[in-house]
Design a protein around this motif. Structure first.
Motif, mmCIF file in Angstrom:
data_model
loop_
_atom_site.group_PDB
_atom_site.id
_atom_site.type_symbol
_atom_site.label_atom_id
_atom_site.label_comp_id
_atom_site.label_asym_id
_atom_site.label_seq_id
_atom_site.Cartn_x
_atom_site.Cartn_y
_atom_site.Cartn_z
ATOM 1 N N TYR A 88 0.733 -1.238 -0.003
ATOM 2 C CA TYR A 88 0.027 -0.155 -0.029
ATOM 3 C C TYR A 88 0.837 1.221 -0.011
ATOM 4 O O TYR A 88 0.624 2.040 -0.620
ATOM 5 C CB TYR A 88 -1.020 -0.249 1.131
ATOM 6 C CG TYR A 88 -1.915 1.200 1.350
ATOM 7 C CD1 TYR A 88 -2.813 1.591 0.442
ATOM 8 C CD2 TYR A 88 -1.591 2.467 1.872
ATOM 9 C CE1 TYR A 88 -3.764 2.528 0.452
ATOM 10 C CE2 TYR A 88 -2.132 3.326 2.106
ATOM 11 C CZ TYR A 88 -3.318 3.609 1.357
ATOM 12 O OH TYR A 88 -3.927 4.836 1.315
ATOM 13 N N TRP A 91 2.502 1.934 -3.632
ATOM 14 C CA TRP A 91 1.301 2.044 -4.645
ATOM 15 C C TRP A 91 0.809 3.528 -4.272
ATOM 16 O O TRP A 91 0.552 4.220 -5.076
ATOM 17 C CB TRP A 91 0.248 1.093 -4.848
ATOM 18 C CG TRP A 91 0.765 0.127 -5.564
ATOM 19 C CD1 TRP A 91 1.014 -1.184 -5.135
ATOM 20 C CD2 TRP A 91 0.999 0.211 -6.912
ATOM 21 N NE1 TRP A 91 1.643 -1.962 -6.339
ATOM 22 C CE2 TRP A 91 1.370 -1.163 -7.339
ATOM 23 C CE3 TRP A 91 0.862 1.123 -8.035
ATOM 24 C CZ2 TRP A 91 1.627 -1.509 -8.604
ATOM 25 C CZ3 TRP A 91 1.278 0.620 -9.267
ATOM 26 C CH2 TRP A 91 1.584 -0.481 -9.412
ATOM 27 N N ASN A 92 0.956 4.044 -2.880
ATOM 28 C CA ASN A 92 0.180 5.221 -2.615
ATOM 29 C C ASN A 92 1.038 6.336 -2.845
ATOM 30 O O ASN A 92 0.869 7.458 -3.564
ATOM 31 C CB ASN A 92 0.076 5.179 -1.052
ATOM 32 C CG ASN A 92 -0.999 6.304 -0.629
ATOM 33 O OD1 ASN A 92 -1.845 7.008 -1.532
ATOM 34 N ND2 ASN A 92 -0.493 7.173 0.392
ATOM 35 N N PHE A 95 1.042 6.956 -6.688
ATOM 36 C CA PHE A 95 -0.448 7.677 -6.734
ATOM 37 C C PHE A 95 -0.034 9.099 -6.442
ATOM 38 O O PHE A 95 -0.700 10.114 -7.287
ATOM 39 C CB PHE A 95 -1.594 7.074 -5.822
ATOM 40 C CG PHE A 95 -2.957 7.808 -6.204
ATOM 41 C CD1 PHE A 95 -3.612 7.341 -7.235
ATOM 42 C CD2 PHE A 95 -3.298 8.562 -5.266
ATOM 43 C CE1 PHE A 95 -4.852 8.022 -7.347
ATOM 44 C CE2 PHE A 95 -4.543 9.270 -5.288
ATOM 45 C CZ PHE A 95 -5.461 8.991 -6.479
ATOM 46 N N LYS A 96 0.537 9.563 -5.303
ATOM 47 C CA LYS A 96 0.652 10.874 -4.811
ATOM 48 C C LYS A 96 1.470 11.757 -6.003
ATOM 49 O O LYS A 96 1.319 12.727 -6.201
ATOM 50 C CB LYS A 96 1.160 11.121 -3.567
ATOM 51 C CG LYS A 96 0.193 10.627 -2.603
ATOM 52 C CD LYS A 96 0.830 10.785 -1.244
ATOM 53 C CE LYS A 96 -0.069 10.283 -0.116
ATOM 54 N NZ LYS A 96 0.404 10.540 1.150
ATOM 55 N N THR A 99 -0.505 12.120 -9.327
ATOM 56 C CA THR A 99 -1.603 13.369 -8.988
ATOM 57 C C THR A 99 -1.219 14.479 -8.620
ATOM 58 O O THR A 99 -2.002 15.827 -8.670
ATOM 59 C CB THR A 99 -2.720 12.620 -8.278
ATOM 60 O OG1 THR A 99 -2.146 12.440 -6.919
ATOM 61 C CG2 THR A 99 -3.545 11.657 -8.781
ATOM 62 N N ALA A 130 -3.246 7.525 -12.921
ATOM 63 C CA ALA A 130 -3.488 7.108 -11.587
ATOM 64 C C ALA A 130 -4.863 6.768 -11.177
ATOM 65 O O ALA A 130 -5.098 5.697 -10.501
ATOM 66 C CB ALA A 130 -3.318 8.521 -10.721
ATOM 67 N N SER A 131 -5.643 7.279 -11.981
ATOM 68 C CA SER A 131 -7.280 6.867 -11.682
ATOM 69 C C SER A 131 -7.649 5.402 -12.325
ATOM 70 O O SER A 131 -8.391 4.902 -11.742
ATOM 71 C CB SER A 131 -8.352 7.881 -12.264
ATOM 72 O OG SER A 131 -8.135 8.157 -13.682
ATOM 73 N N VAL A 134 -4.054 2.732 -10.707
ATOM 74 C CA VAL A 134 -3.480 2.957 -9.492
ATOM 75 C C VAL A 134 -4.750 2.852 -8.292
ATOM 76 O O VAL A 134 -4.411 2.044 -7.362
ATOM 77 C CB VAL A 134 -2.421 4.016 -9.348
ATOM 78 C CG1 VAL A 134 -1.934 3.798 -7.949
ATOM 79 C CG2 VAL A 134 -1.059 3.964 -10.332
ATOM 80 N N LYS A 135 -5.462 3.524 -8.680
ATOM 81 C CA LYS A 135 -6.666 3.504 -7.712
ATOM 82 C C LYS A 135 -7.277 2.460 -7.583
ATOM 83 O O LYS A 135 -7.493 2.084 -6.320
ATOM 84 C CB LYS A 135 -7.929 4.728 -8.174
ATOM 85 C CG LYS A 135 -8.606 5.349 -7.103
ATOM 86 C CD LYS A 135 -9.379 6.645 -7.632
ATOM 87 C CE LYS A 135 -9.855 7.358 -6.382
ATOM 88 N NZ LYS A 135 -10.415 8.488 -6.843
ATOM 89 N N LEU A 138 -5.026 0.392 -4.983
ATOM 90 C CA LEU A 138 -5.209 0.922 -3.831
ATOM 91 C C LEU A 138 -6.478 0.572 -3.140
ATOM 92 O O LEU A 138 -6.688 0.219 -1.798
ATOM 93 C CB LEU A 138 -5.041 2.606 -3.871
ATOM 94 C CG LEU A 138 -3.715 3.094 -4.040
ATOM 95 C CD1 LEU A 138 -3.565 4.428 -4.429
ATOM 96 C CD2 LEU A 138 -2.507 2.727 -3.073
ATOM 97 N N ARG A 139 -7.516 0.438 -3.927
ATOM 98 C CA ARG A 139 -8.807 0.109 -3.283
ATOM 99 C C ARG A 139 -8.701 -1.205 -2.760
ATOM 100 O O ARG A 139 -9.189 -1.573 -1.836
ATOM 101 C CB ARG A 139 -9.908 0.355 -4.257
ATOM 102 C CG ARG A 139 -11.140 0.192 -3.625
ATOM 103 C CD ARG A 139 -12.392 0.636 -4.692
ATOM 104 N NE ARG A 139 -12.014 1.747 -5.584
ATOM 105 C CZ ARG A 139 -11.977 2.010 -6.909
ATOM 106 N NH1 ARG A 139 -12.066 0.812 -7.570
ATOM 107 N NH2 ARG A 139 -11.892 3.016 -7.480
#
Length: 164
Positions: A88, A91-92, A95-96, A99, A130-131, A134-135, A138-139
């Motif tokens: 997590y 990947w987070n 993602f940051k 974005t 990212a959306s 990656v999202k 993360l979900r």
């Protein structure tokens, strides 16, 4: 990124970091939820066997086989929990970076941090990556973390209040 206009070194560009993380053996596990659950279950079983051996030395648990097995079962959840947290966090981070409006980078590696503002076209492209890519990962990781946490907390509560 257009390399002629982008001062960020190639390996520090968010899109390239995403590609490298996707190719990584360990960080590619969460791409499909079923494969990640299967891998974490293997780690859980392996850790359970290891924790059985470790717990077998306890005089306290020699009197109760059920406590002995449950302790090993719940404590072995720590291994999949740590693996999932690590996945997590990786990947987070990506993602940051994808974005964000600005990219922090280092040119020489001597902590000479620089900041570059992404052009609008690149920002839109990376937000799309990212959306879409990656999202969902993360979900899935958050769902799996929740399940593992609930199981671990229920084990703690069982031992805290001596329910059995």
């Amino acid at each position: 990124m257009n390399e002629s206009k982008c001062p960020v070194p190639r390996e520090q560009q968010p899109t390239n970091e995403f590609i490298e993380l996707s190719k990584s053996k360990i960080f590619s596990w969460p791409k499909t939820k079923k494969s990640l659950i299967y891998i974490l279950a293997k780690f859980w079983v392996g850790a359970f066997l290891l924790f059985l051996v470790i717990s077998s030395g306890s005089v306290y648990f020699k009197s109760s086989l059920l406590k002995y097995i449950l302790l090993s079962l719940f404590s072995s959840l720590s291994i999949p929990l740590f693996i999932t947290i690590r996945l997590y966090l990786g990947w987070n981070h990506i993602f940051k970076r994808l974005t964000s409006e600005k990219v922090e980078y280092e040119e020489s590696g001597w902590y000479d941090g620089q900041v570059w503002e992404k052009p609008l076209v690149l920002r839109e492209k990376e937000i799309l990556i990212a959306s879409i890519e990656v999202k969902p990962i993360l979900r899935n990781l958050i769902q799996i973390l929740s399940i593992i946490s609930v199981l671990a907390l229920s084990g703690i509560l069982i031992f805290q209040y001596n329910i059995f």
